[in-house]
Design an enzyme around this catalytic site. Structure first.
Site, PDB file in Angstrom:
ATOM      1  N   PHE A 154      18.725 -47.968 -18.979  1.00  0.00           N
ATOM      2  CA  PHE A 154      19.427 -46.944 -18.193  1.00  0.00           C
ATOM      3  C   PHE A 154      19.000 -45.524 -18.538  1.00  0.00           C
ATOM      4  O   PHE A 154      19.211 -44.596 -17.771  1.00  0.00           O
ATOM      5  CB  PHE A 154      20.957 -47.070 -18.397  1.00  0.00           C
ATOM      6  CG  PHE A 154      21.436 -46.534 -19.717  1.00  0.00           C
ATOM      7  CD1 PHE A 154      21.606 -45.169 -19.917  1.00  0.00           C
ATOM      8  CD2 PHE A 154      21.697 -47.389 -20.784  1.00  0.00           C
ATOM      9  CE1 PHE A 154      22.026 -44.664 -21.143  1.00  0.00           C
ATOM     10  CE2 PHE A 154      22.106 -46.898 -22.016  1.00  0.00           C
ATOM     11  CZ  PHE A 154      22.274 -45.534 -22.194  1.00  0.00           C
ATOM     12  N   LYS A 178      12.798 -54.629 -12.157  1.00  0.00           N
ATOM     13  CA  LYS A 178      14.244 -54.891 -12.316  1.00  0.00           C
ATOM     14  C   LYS A 178      14.800 -53.698 -13.096  1.00  0.00           C
ATOM     15  O   LYS A 178      14.717 -53.652 -14.326  1.00  0.00           O
ATOM     16  CB  LYS A 178      14.449 -56.201 -13.086  1.00  0.00           C
ATOM     17  CG  LYS A 178      15.743 -56.907 -12.831  1.00  0.00           C
ATOM     18  CD  LYS A 178      17.003 -56.410 -13.434  1.00  0.00           C
ATOM     19  CE  LYS A 178      17.194 -56.012 -14.823  1.00  0.00           C
ATOM     20  NZ  LYS A 178      18.388 -55.117 -14.969  1.00  0.00           N
ATOM     21  N   GLU A 181      20.962 -52.056 -14.166  1.00  0.00           N
ATOM     22  CA  GLU A 181      22.021 -52.131 -13.147  1.00  0.00           C
ATOM     23  C   GLU A 181      22.921 -50.890 -13.190  1.00  0.00           C
ATOM     24  O   GLU A 181      23.684 -50.639 -12.271  1.00  0.00           O
ATOM     25  CB  GLU A 181      22.842 -53.418 -13.308  1.00  0.00           C
ATOM     26  CG  GLU A 181      23.639 -53.556 -14.601  1.00  0.00           C
ATOM     27  CD  GLU A 181      22.811 -54.025 -15.807  1.00  0.00           C
ATOM     28  OE1 GLU A 181      21.574 -53.870 -15.799  1.00  0.00           O
ATOM     29  OE2 GLU A 181      23.426 -54.539 -16.757  1.00  0.00           O
ATOM     30  N   SER A 231      17.039 -52.381 -25.530  1.00  0.00           N
ATOM     31  CA  SER A 231      17.468 -52.513 -26.925  1.00  0.00           C
ATOM     32  C   SER A 231      16.675 -53.639 -27.613  1.00  0.00           C
ATOM     33  O   SER A 231      16.150 -54.545 -26.950  1.00  0.00           O
ATOM     34  CB  SER A 231      18.967 -52.824 -26.966  1.00  0.00           C
ATOM     35  OG  SER A 231      19.205 -54.013 -26.254  1.00  0.00           O
ATOM     36  N   CYS A 286      15.209 -42.933 -26.673  1.00  0.00           N
ATOM     37  CA  CYS A 286      14.739 -43.870 -27.706  1.00  0.00           C
ATOM     38  C   CYS A 286      14.002 -43.108 -28.791  1.00  0.00           C
ATOM     39  O   CYS A 286      13.672 -43.673 -29.828  1.00  0.00           O
ATOM     40  CB  CYS A 286      13.856 -44.936 -27.107  1.00  0.00           C
ATOM     41  SG  CYS A 286      12.371 -44.228 -26.432  1.00  0.00           S
ATOM     42  N   GLU A 385      21.140 -48.584 -34.699  1.00  0.00           N
ATOM     43  CA  GLU A 385      21.012 -47.583 -33.637  1.00  0.00           C
ATOM     44  C   GLU A 385      22.383 -47.275 -33.050  1.00  0.00           C
ATOM     45  O   GLU A 385      23.152 -48.181 -32.741  1.00  0.00           O
ATOM     46  CB  GLU A 385      20.098 -48.142 -32.533  1.00  0.00           C
ATOM     47  CG  GLU A 385      19.881 -47.152 -31.409  1.00  0.00           C
ATOM     48  CD  GLU A 385      18.922 -47.675 -30.335  1.00  0.00           C
ATOM     49  OE1 GLU A 385      19.012 -48.861 -29.973  1.00  0.00           O
ATOM     50  OE2 GLU A 385      18.093 -46.875 -29.864  1.00  0.00           O
TER      51      GLU A 385
HETATM   52  P1  NAD Z   1      19.612 -52.943 -22.737  1.00  0.00           P
HETATM   53  O1  NAD Z   1      18.778 -53.715 -23.679  1.00  0.00           O
HETATM   54  O2  NAD Z   1      21.062 -53.171 -22.699  1.00  0.00           O
HETATM   55  O3  NAD Z   1      19.101 -53.210 -21.220  1.00  0.00           O
HETATM   56  C1  NAD Z   1      17.726 -53.115 -20.885  1.00  0.00           C
HETATM   57  C2  NAD Z   1      17.461 -54.054 -19.707  1.00  0.00           C
HETATM   58  O4  NAD Z   1      17.761 -55.393 -20.112  1.00  0.00           O
HETATM   59  C3  NAD Z   1      18.325 -53.747 -18.500  1.00  0.00           C
HETATM   60  O5  NAD Z   1      17.548 -53.851 -17.335  1.00  0.00           O
HETATM   61  C4  NAD Z   1      19.419 -54.819 -18.551  1.00  0.00           C
HETATM   62  O6  NAD Z   1      19.871 -55.187 -17.276  1.00  0.00           O
HETATM   63  C5  NAD Z   1      18.714 -55.975 -19.222  1.00  0.00           C
HETATM   64  N1  NAD Z   1      19.644 -56.797 -20.022  1.00  0.00           N
HETATM   65  C6  NAD Z   1      20.778 -56.391 -20.637  1.00  0.00           C
HETATM   66  N2  NAD Z   1      21.359 -57.423 -21.283  1.00  0.00           N
HETATM   67  C7  NAD Z   1      20.565 -58.491 -21.079  1.00  0.00           C
HETATM   68  C8  NAD Z   1      20.620 -59.862 -21.502  1.00  0.00           C
HETATM   69  N3  NAD Z   1      21.627 -60.329 -22.272  1.00  0.00           N
HETATM   70  N4  NAD Z   1      19.633 -60.688 -21.117  1.00  0.00           N
HETATM   71  C9  NAD Z   1      18.607 -60.254 -20.352  1.00  0.00           C
HETATM   72  N5  NAD Z   1      18.517 -58.967 -19.913  1.00  0.00           N
HETATM   73  C10 NAD Z   1      19.467 -58.089 -20.274  1.00  0.00           C
HETATM   74  O7  NAD Z   1      19.258 -51.392 -22.970  1.00  0.00           O
HETATM   75  P2  NAD Z   1      19.995 -50.126 -22.340  1.00  0.00           P
HETATM   76  O8  NAD Z   1      21.353 -49.999 -22.931  1.00  0.00           O
HETATM   77  O9  NAD Z   1      19.841 -50.125 -20.857  1.00  0.00           O
HETATM   78  O10 NAD Z   1      19.027 -48.964 -22.881  1.00  0.00           O
HETATM   79  C11 NAD Z   1      19.156 -48.387 -24.155  1.00  0.00           C
HETATM   80  C12 NAD Z   1      18.235 -49.047 -25.158  1.00  0.00           C
HETATM   81  O11 NAD Z   1      16.876 -48.939 -24.730  1.00  0.00           O
HETATM   82  C13 NAD Z   1      18.280 -48.365 -26.525  1.00  0.00           C
HETATM   83  O12 NAD Z   1      18.260 -49.358 -27.507  1.00  0.00           O
HETATM   84  C14 NAD Z   1      16.995 -47.546 -26.555  1.00  0.00           C
HETATM   85  O13 NAD Z   1      16.505 -47.255 -27.841  1.00  0.00           O
HETATM   86  C15 NAD Z   1      16.081 -48.459 -25.803  1.00  0.00           C
HETATM   87  N6  NAD Z   1      14.911 -47.758 -25.280  1.00  0.00           N
HETATM   88  C16 NAD Z   1      13.719 -48.011 -25.885  1.00  0.00           C
HETATM   89  C17 NAD Z   1      12.578 -47.347 -25.458  1.00  0.00           C
HETATM   90  C18 NAD Z   1      11.262 -47.625 -26.124  1.00  0.00           C
HETATM   91  O14 NAD Z   1      10.248 -47.150 -25.639  1.00  0.00           O
HETATM   92  N7  NAD Z   1      11.210 -48.353 -27.213  1.00  0.00           N
HETATM   93  C19 NAD Z   1      12.655 -46.435 -24.388  1.00  0.00           C
HETATM   94  C20 NAD Z   1      13.896 -46.229 -23.777  1.00  0.00           C
HETATM   95  C21 NAD Z   1      15.024 -46.899 -24.243  1.00  0.00           C
END
Ligand code: NAD
Length: 494
Positions: A154, A178, A181, A231, A286, A385
């Site tokens: 997000f 994808k 959401e 994450s 991130c 984090e």
């Molecule tokens: P998230 O992991 O909750 O979601 C990321 C994606 O995974 C979304 O599209 C979500 O719909 C999907 N998802 C969520 N739960 C899932 C599950 N149980 N099974 C399969 N898919 C699932 O992350 P977020 O809260 O949207 O974003 C924040 C996180 O992203 C932080 O941890 C941040 O550090 C990380 N991030 C990392 C980078 C990088 O380059 N390393 C860049 C931006 C953000």
């Protein structure tokens, strides 16, 4: 409260805008006000299947389009993104909560990847060596993989998807995105503009949803590669599921980034930079600075000046008329989680030097800038984090102790040192266990020309997003050896 009047985010499958096969939806909030502004249809494996079919069909033609002609479309896309920058920034601000300046930065960083991908004809050139054996010439070709998928978080609704699809598509692949959401509308706008730029049907598709869609993308036999950013636990899940189904995977995870201040750092520039790194985007980058490390006599003045800088930050509705420095976090769950960690830390005896629980706007998902003191490497607060505007201060004896503490972190995204001593900067940048290092740069996030080089639990895979690693990820190499003269004679002795 959800109601039927809320705008439903659409999916793009081929050139058809649809709401998918599944009836369930997930709310999209304006985090500044806490109001629901739309609904995301939570797609299904069936939606993924349909998208793969059209993307496979489109691949047959798109992969044969000469790369300079593919670049023509990217050049037009670049112009359209520039013309529409302000309206996309408002959209990001509304569904994600960033300030308009931060939202413009979100688009600009993605836009630069489109610019990079405009040079695809050069980037996809292979290598050649004449006379690799008697009368044999060797040649490599970089060829597209097929249908690629991207799953994004997000926090950067424009930049992170654009780390992926412009390069994949420029290389001749077709793509299924994808998006998170929580922020579906920016992705839709990015897709609309790509179609307007002349992208053929089925080359770029958007399927909304959660775990069902993600798992379907990771296991579908028609998908060649998966790019994920989010994450660490989900990155690990995607990496293991998709690789066990024979796919290439690049999966960026979470982070705990460091801001280390040496006694000889430039005071004004350092405070400005730390404040931007820790509290910009409400700490939801991130690469957000979340561990503040002060060495020696700098600790006292650092605390004092930083608290005063934090007090001067304005916080409020980023979709309103007034300019504010800081917006909200993404949703009520994040807000409660972060406020809970501050309270628990205080109960454990950690000193709250600046308390972000105070003076919060009544509406919306706000957390104020927070500074916690006396954190040490044994604490969860050090390792985990938080993803919010909270800085934790550590005071090791010297630079070497700091490095040994920091190298216990499970992540490896970013670490910055503030100093005017080149030797200290060099020592830190060579010994710290992470992939992106800043020297007097608060957010050392590389731009499109370089890989976004997370290490350890911040990245699973080998080829990162962006830069030439991105091109390598989205192509495979063919090696051709050719001989046109069978009447050759070996050179004596060779
Ligand atoms: P998230 O992991 O909750 O979601 C990321 C994606 O995974 C979304 O599209 C979500 O719909 C999907 N998802 C969520 N739960 C899932 C599950 N149980 N099974 C399969 N898919 C699932 O992350 P977020 O809260 O949207 O974003 C924040 C996180 O992203 C932080 O941890 C941040 O550090 C990380 N991030 C990392 C980078 C990088 O380059 N390393 C860049 C931006 C953000």
């Amino acid at each position: 409260m959800e109601n039927k009047e809320h705008q439903l985010a659409r999916m793009l499958i081929g050139n058809k805008w649809t709401t998918g096969n599944n009836a369930t939806t997930s709310p999209v909030y304006n985090p500044s006000t806490g109001e629901i502004i739309g609904l995301t249809p939570m797609g299904s494996a069936e939606d993924v299947n349909e998208a793969v079919k059209v993307a496979q069909k489109a691949f047959q033609t798109w992969s044969e389009v000469p790369s300079p002609r593919r670049a023509d479309i990217l050049f037009r896309y670049r112009s359209l993104l520039e013309e529409n920058m302000e309206s996309i920034a408002s959209l990001i601000s509304k569904e994600n909560g960033k300030t308009l300046d931060e939202a413009r930065g979100d688009i600009r960083r993605g836009f630069e990847v489109v610019e990079f991908a405009c040079g695809i004809a050069h980037l996809m050139k292979g290598e050649s060596l004449s006379q690799i054996a008697p009368e044999i010439d060797g040649l490599t070709l970089k060829e597209p993989l097929g249908v690629c998928a991207g799953i994004s978080p997000f926090n950067f609704p424009a930049m992170v998807p654009m780390w992926m699809f412009p390069i994949a598509i420029a290389c001749g692949n077709t793509f299924i995105l994808k998006p998170s959401e929580k922020v579906p509308f920016t992705a839709i706008r990015l897709a609309e503009l790509f179609l307007e730029a002349g992208l053929p049907e089925g080359v770029f598709n958007v399927v909304h949803g959660g775990r069902e869609v993600v798992d379907a993308l990771c296991t579908h036999p028609g998908i060649a590669a998966v790019s994920f950013v989010g994450s660490s636990p989900i990155a690990k899940h995607v990496y293991s599921l998709a690789t066990s189904h024979g796919k290439r995977v690049q999966a960026g995870g979470g982070a705990k980034n460091v801001q280390l201040v040496m006694p000889d750092a430039d005071p004004d520039a350092t405070i400005r930079s730390i404040s931007g790194a820790a509290f910009g985007c409400a700490g939801q980058r991130c690469m957000a600075g979340s561990l503040l490390v002060g060495i020696g006599e700098i600790v006292g003045p650092l605390k004092e000046r930083l608290v005063s800088a934090m007090d001067s930050l304005t916080m409020g509705d980023t979709s309103g008329e007034d300019r504010v420095d800081m917006g909200p976090v993404i949703d009520g769950q994040s807000k409660n989680r972060i406020l809970g960690v501050i309270s628990d830390s205080e109960k454990m005896g950690i000193k709250v030097l600046r308390d972000g629980r105070n003076g919060l706007p009544k509406e919306g998902f706000f957390v104020g800038p927070t500074l916690l003191e006396q954190v040490n490497p044994e604490m969860d607060l050090f390792r985990e984090e938080l993803f919010g505007p909270v800085l934790s201060l550590l005071s090791p004896k010297n630079l070497d102790e700091a490095i040994s503490w920091l190298n216990r972190l499970p992540f490896g995204n970013g670490a910055t040192i503030y100093t005017s001593n080149g030797q200290a900067a060099r020592h830190f940048s060579r010994k710290i266990n992470c992939g992106m290092v800043g020297i007097n740069v608060g957010v050392p996030a590389p731009m499109a020309l370089f890989p976004f080089a997370g290490w350890n639990d911040s990245f699973y895979g080998d080829l990162h997003v962006q830069g030439t690693e991105g091109v390598m990820f989205y192509t495979r190499q063919r090696v051709i050896l050719s001989r046109w003269d069978n009447n050759y004679q070996r050179i004596q002795g060779w």
